[in-house]
Design an enzyme around this catalytic site. Structure first.
Site, PDB file in Angstrom:
ATOM      1  N   HIS A 124     -15.102  -2.899  32.670  1.00  0.00           N
ATOM      2  CA  HIS A 124     -15.335  -1.512  33.112  1.00  0.00           C
ATOM      3  C   HIS A 124     -16.612  -1.374  33.935  1.00  0.00           C
ATOM      4  O   HIS A 124     -17.171  -0.277  34.021  1.00  0.00           O
ATOM      5  CB  HIS A 124     -15.400  -0.580  31.889  1.00  0.00           C
ATOM      6  N   CYS A 132     -22.667   3.229  46.408  1.00  0.00           N
ATOM      7  CA  CYS A 132     -22.527   4.360  47.337  1.00  0.00           C
ATOM      8  C   CYS A 132     -21.039   4.630  47.563  1.00  0.00           C
ATOM      9  O   CYS A 132     -20.280   3.721  47.906  1.00  0.00           O
ATOM     10  CB  CYS A 132     -23.224   4.049  48.658  1.00  0.00           C
ATOM     11  N   CYS A 135     -20.594   4.042  51.733  1.00  0.00           N
ATOM     12  CA  CYS A 135     -20.669   2.731  52.410  1.00  0.00           C
ATOM     13  C   CYS A 135     -20.493   1.555  51.454  1.00  0.00           C
ATOM     14  O   CYS A 135     -20.426   0.413  51.887  1.00  0.00           O
ATOM     15  CB  CYS A 135     -21.992   2.590  53.183  1.00  0.00           C
TER      16      CYS A 135
HETATM   17  P1  NAD Z   1     -14.706   3.511  20.779  1.00  0.00           P
HETATM   18  O1  NAD Z   1     -15.822   4.477  20.893  1.00  0.00           O
HETATM   19  O2  NAD Z   1     -13.327   3.999  20.997  1.00  0.00           O
HETATM   20  O3  NAD Z   1     -14.716   2.869  19.320  1.00  0.00           O
HETATM   21  C1  NAD Z   1     -15.823   2.272  18.750  1.00  0.00           C
HETATM   22  C2  NAD Z   1     -15.320   1.263  17.738  1.00  0.00           C
HETATM   23  O4  NAD Z   1     -16.431   0.572  17.200  1.00  0.00           O
HETATM   24  C3  NAD Z   1     -14.549   1.870  16.565  1.00  0.00           C
HETATM   25  O5  NAD Z   1     -13.409   1.076  16.310  1.00  0.00           O
HETATM   26  C4  NAD Z   1     -15.547   1.790  15.411  1.00  0.00           C
HETATM   27  O6  NAD Z   1     -14.916   1.679  14.154  1.00  0.00           O
HETATM   28  C5  NAD Z   1     -16.310   0.547  15.772  1.00  0.00           C
HETATM   29  N1  NAD Z   1     -17.674   0.445  15.258  1.00  0.00           N
HETATM   30  C6  NAD Z   1     -18.583   1.434  15.143  1.00  0.00           C
HETATM   31  N2  NAD Z   1     -19.753   0.945  14.675  1.00  0.00           N
HETATM   32  C7  NAD Z   1     -19.571  -0.379  14.519  1.00  0.00           C
HETATM   33  C8  NAD Z   1     -20.412  -1.451  14.086  1.00  0.00           C
HETATM   34  N3  NAD Z   1     -21.686  -1.245  13.727  1.00  0.00           N
HETATM   35  N4  NAD Z   1     -19.895  -2.697  14.046  1.00  0.00           N
HETATM   36  C9  NAD Z   1     -18.597  -2.932  14.405  1.00  0.00           C
HETATM   37  N5  NAD Z   1     -17.762  -1.968  14.818  1.00  0.00           N
HETATM   38  C10 NAD Z   1     -18.251  -0.707  14.883  1.00  0.00           C
HETATM   39  O7  NAD Z   1     -15.071   2.271  21.706  1.00  0.00           O
HETATM   40  P2  NAD Z   1     -14.146   1.349  22.587  1.00  0.00           P
HETATM   41  O8  NAD Z   1     -12.887   0.991  21.902  1.00  0.00           O
HETATM   42  O9  NAD Z   1     -15.016   0.268  23.107  1.00  0.00           O
HETATM   43  O10 NAD Z   1     -13.774   2.363  23.760  1.00  0.00           O
HETATM   44  C11 NAD Z   1     -13.708   1.919  24.947  1.00  0.00           C
HETATM   45  C12 NAD Z   1     -14.604   2.663  25.943  1.00  0.00           C
HETATM   46  O11 NAD Z   1     -15.858   3.094  25.499  1.00  0.00           O
HETATM   47  C13 NAD Z   1     -14.900   1.680  27.024  1.00  0.00           C
HETATM   48  O12 NAD Z   1     -14.309   2.155  28.176  1.00  0.00           O
HETATM   49  C14 NAD Z   1     -16.413   1.668  27.187  1.00  0.00           C
HETATM   50  O13 NAD Z   1     -16.762   1.581  28.543  1.00  0.00           O
HETATM   51  C15 NAD Z   1     -16.822   2.954  26.577  1.00  0.00           C
HETATM   52  N6  NAD Z   1     -18.162   3.029  25.993  1.00  0.00           N
HETATM   53  C16 NAD Z   1     -19.070   2.046  26.177  1.00  0.00           C
HETATM   54  C17 NAD Z   1     -20.308   2.127  25.582  1.00  0.00           C
HETATM   55  C18 NAD Z   1     -21.304   1.027  25.801  1.00  0.00           C
HETATM   56  O14 NAD Z   1     -21.335   0.449  26.901  1.00  0.00           O
HETATM   57  N7  NAD Z   1     -22.104   0.683  24.799  1.00  0.00           N
HETATM   58  C19 NAD Z   1     -20.609   3.231  24.780  1.00  0.00           C
HETATM   59  C20 NAD Z   1     -19.647   4.234  24.632  1.00  0.00           C
HETATM   60  C21 NAD Z   1     -18.415   4.128  25.240  1.00  0.00           C
END
Ligand code: NAD
Length: 259
Positions: A124, A132, A135
């Site tokens: 992602h 940008c 460009c």
């Molecule tokens: P999500 O928010 O849907 O789910 C988070 C998951 O992490 C859940 O299954 C939860 O049970 C689990 N979790 C929470 N705390 C935990 C821990 N300490 N240890 C292990 N597991 C734990 O996240 P997702 O499935 O990655 O959703 C995908 C989208 O979220 C992606 O597109 C991503 O780009 C975006 N996102 C990224 C970030 C980041 O870069 N850190 C933050 C928020 C969202």
């Protein structure tokens, strides 16, 4: 040895046996670094409208989207440091686990790179870059003045967008191809901290399973994968479980050195 310890030991044995291993990570791996996930308690979706991450909405209203995206991501990511779960993945790649090949991440927080992982397929994109919309020039986000929004390109004055994938945008080609190639070719996939709600990223573990990989999942709660394809479910915080895995893998390599 309790049931959980037995499961972790079995996971470690499978990891050692595997010729090729990849990790597939989600927001949960970065929760202990202080970055909120999308879903669940303290999740971003409890506070913000997902529209701010839709590409069409961003094109129409870049200022309000930027204002909210800064609060959603940039404020927490700016101060976040890799946690032991990121560190253990980097350690695996550097020789801690012979078959370890790559991290495929849905995260946009740059923490795998900061931890020292070298092969990281950012499915992602990465919030620490901006691009940008006019460009295509890319730049480091920390070189951009975010006090006047929306930020503009130094070259053509086009509007800058965080270089992560918005809803409605395509997956970066190379990261997409490499991720699915790995999915088809790994013996073990380590799925860490993801609900599996986001398409098409959530197909990666399913493809791995269909092509014969063993799925080891680490999560505090069950996910879309847990019931359907997970072979070994290690319930708990990513940091705790990864450190326990590292301990067993380290002992195993010491034992091999002695033999
Ligand atoms: P999500 O928010 O849907 O789910 C988070 C998951 O992490 C859940 O299954 C939860 O049970 C689990 N979790 C929470 N705390 C935990 C821990 N300490 N240890 C292990 N597991 C734990 O996240 P997702 O499935 O990655 O959703 C995908 C989208 O979220 C992606 O597109 C991503 O780009 C975006 N996102 C990224 C970030 C980041 O870069 N850190 C933050 C928020 C969202």
């Amino acid at each position: 040895m309790n049931q959980q310890q037995k499961l972790i030991r079995r996971a470690a044995e499978e990891l050692v046996k595997a010729k090729r291993v990849a990790a597939f990570t989600g927001a949960g791996i970065s929760v202990e670094s202080g970055i909120p996930p999308f879903r669940g308690e303290n999740g971003i979706w409890n506070k913000y409208n997902p529209r701010f991450l839709e590409i069409e909405y961003f094109e129409a209203y870049p200022k309000i989207c930027w204002e909210n995206i800064i609060k959603m991501f940039y404020d927490s990511i700016a101060t976040a440091k890799p946690n032991p779960a990121h560190d253990v993945l980097a350690w695996m790649e550097k020789g801690g686990l012979a078959g370890f090949e790559a991290v495929i991440t849905q995260n946009i927080d740059n923490l795998h790179n900061k931890a020292g992982s070298e092969v990281v397929w950012e499915f992602h994109g990465n919030s620490q870059r901006v691009i940008c919309m006019n460009c295509g020039e890319q730049n480091d986000a920390d070189k951009i003045d975010l006090t006047k929004l929306p930020p503009r390109c130094g070259k053509c004055k086009g509007i800058l967008k965080p270089d992560f994938v918005f809803f409605g945008e395509a997956i970066p080609i190379e990261a997409g191809e490499r991720s699915f190639w790995l999915a088809e070719n790994v013996d073990v996939m380590l799925v860490i901290g993801t609900t599996g709600e986001v398409m098409p990223a959530n197909m990666i573990p399913f493809v791995a399973k269909r092509t014969g990989a063993l799925i080891i999942e680490i999560n505090t709660a069950e996910s879309i994968f847990s019931e359907k394809i997970t072979d070994i479910f290690l319930q708990g915080k990513a940091t705790d479980i990864m450190l326990e895995l590292k301990q067993i893998l380290s002992l195993n390599s010491l034992a091999q050195e002695k033999n």
